[in-house]
Design a protein around this motif. Structure first.
Motif, PDB file in Angstrom:
ATOM      1  N   ARG A 234     -21.816   1.473   2.155  1.00  0.00           N
ATOM      2  CA  ARG A 234     -22.477   2.346   2.713  1.00  0.00           C
ATOM      3  C   ARG A 234     -23.957   2.046   2.249  1.00  0.00           C
ATOM      4  O   ARG A 234     -25.091   1.832   2.891  1.00  0.00           O
TER       5      ARG A 234
ATOM      6  N   THR B 140     -20.302  -5.012   5.791  1.00  0.00           N
ATOM      7  CA  THR B 140     -20.629  -3.628   5.035  1.00  0.00           C
ATOM      8  C   THR B 140     -20.510  -2.485   5.778  1.00  0.00           C
ATOM      9  O   THR B 140     -20.760  -1.388   5.165  1.00  0.00           O
ATOM     10  N   ASP B 141     -20.619  -2.621   6.942  1.00  0.00           N
ATOM     11  CA  ASP B 141     -20.430  -1.354   7.780  1.00  0.00           C
ATOM     12  C   ASP B 141     -19.438  -0.742   7.814  1.00  0.00           C
ATOM     13  O   ASP B 141     -18.137  -1.068   7.278  1.00  0.00           O
ATOM     14  N   LYS B 142     -19.416   0.398   8.313  1.00  0.00           N
ATOM     15  CA  LYS B 142     -18.261   1.428   8.434  1.00  0.00           C
ATOM     16  C   LYS B 142     -17.105   0.760   8.982  1.00  0.00           C
ATOM     17  O   LYS B 142     -17.098   0.215  10.149  1.00  0.00           O
TER      18      LYS B 142
ATOM     19  N   ASN C  14     -25.196  -1.589   2.978  1.00  0.00           N
ATOM     20  CA  ASN C  14     -25.359  -1.692   4.632  1.00  0.00           C
ATOM     21  C   ASN C  14     -26.900  -1.049   5.010  1.00  0.00           C
ATOM     22  O   ASN C  14     -27.506  -1.768   5.753  1.00  0.00           O
TER      23      ASN C  14
ATOM     24  N   GLN D 291     -16.686  -2.696   3.433  1.00  0.00           N
ATOM     25  CA  GLN D 291     -17.539  -1.523   3.671  1.00  0.00           C
ATOM     26  C   GLN D 291     -18.246  -1.050   2.358  1.00  0.00           C
ATOM     27  O   GLN D 291     -17.761  -0.805   1.300  1.00  0.00           O
TER      28      GLN D 291
END
Length: 222
Positions: free
Chosen positions: A51, A42-44, A54, A49
């Motif tokens: 935000r 889920t990070d950039k 995350n 992805q």
């Protein structure tokens, strides 16, 4: 205290410590592995992805890691009692041990997964592989040596936590050290308990390092 008097106490303490650490490790892996993977995905730039997810998961993990274990142990007494019916004994201690270790292990998993070559992920994607396939066939196998090292580190941390848990009714070597070493001013028993704990940690580290080297060799020859 003579050796004949110490031996049964040390044996029972060791069994209780290993019991707590073993099951807490199992629960920690089950809970921490998905969290660590989720933090990466889920990070950039990740495959999922997101935000908000995350940041929320990251905040929960950071809060869990920042709490001193002894405070967490006491704060979780009502929850531990709800789960196992008591907050005293080795079985009860598995709950706070696991909850305290899951955030720590999740961050180690995140670090291990991030080390995987992104080119491998792109190659599987180009062949039509979905996220479950990428996680199962690329991320976990490629990160396996680092994950084993993470488990080794977590087990050692749990051994330390279990010793602290002994101060509040958790049994194990920590409890024996407090009851028969500290409270009865038996320096010899205290030192022997420390030696046993150091021996357990040393064995865990040696086994973990051996497995990591074996996996690394297999990876190079694959």
């Amino acid at each position: 205290m003579t050796w004949e008097e110490m031996r049964p106490l040390l044996e029972q303490g060791t069994v209780d410590t290993l019991y707590m650490v073993l099951w807490a490790t199992v629960v920690t892996i089950v809970g921490g592995l998905p969290l660590g993977i989720l933090l990466v995905l889920t990070d950039k730039g990740g495959l999922l992805q997101n935000r908000i997810v995350n940041k929320v998961v990251g905040a929960i993990v950071n809060i869990g890691r920042s709490l001193p274990f002894i405070i967490l142990l006491i704060a979780l007494i009502p929850f531990t009692t709800f789960v196992v019916g008591t907050f005293i004994g080795p079985t009860a201690m598995i709950v706070p041990l696991a909850i305290g270790a899951i955030p720590f292990f999740a961050r180690l998993v995140e670090t291990a997964i991030r080390e995987v070559d992104h080119g491998l992920v792109e190659a599987v994607q180009s062949m039509g592989g979905g996220i479950p396939t990428i996680v199962r066939k690329v991320l976990l196998p490629q990160a396996l040596p680092s994950l084993v090292a993470a488990v080794t580190t977590t087990v050692i941390v749990l051994i330390g936590y279990s010793a602290m848990a002994g101060a509040v009714g958790g049994e194990g070597l920590g409890s024996k050290a407090v009851t028969y070493g500290y409270q009865r001013f038996d320096t010899t028993f205290m030192l022997v308990t420390v030696v046993v704990l150091v021996a357990i940690v040393t064995v865990v580290q040696l086994v973990g390092d051996g497995v990591v080297r074996l996996l690394a060799r297999r990876g190079r020859t694959a």
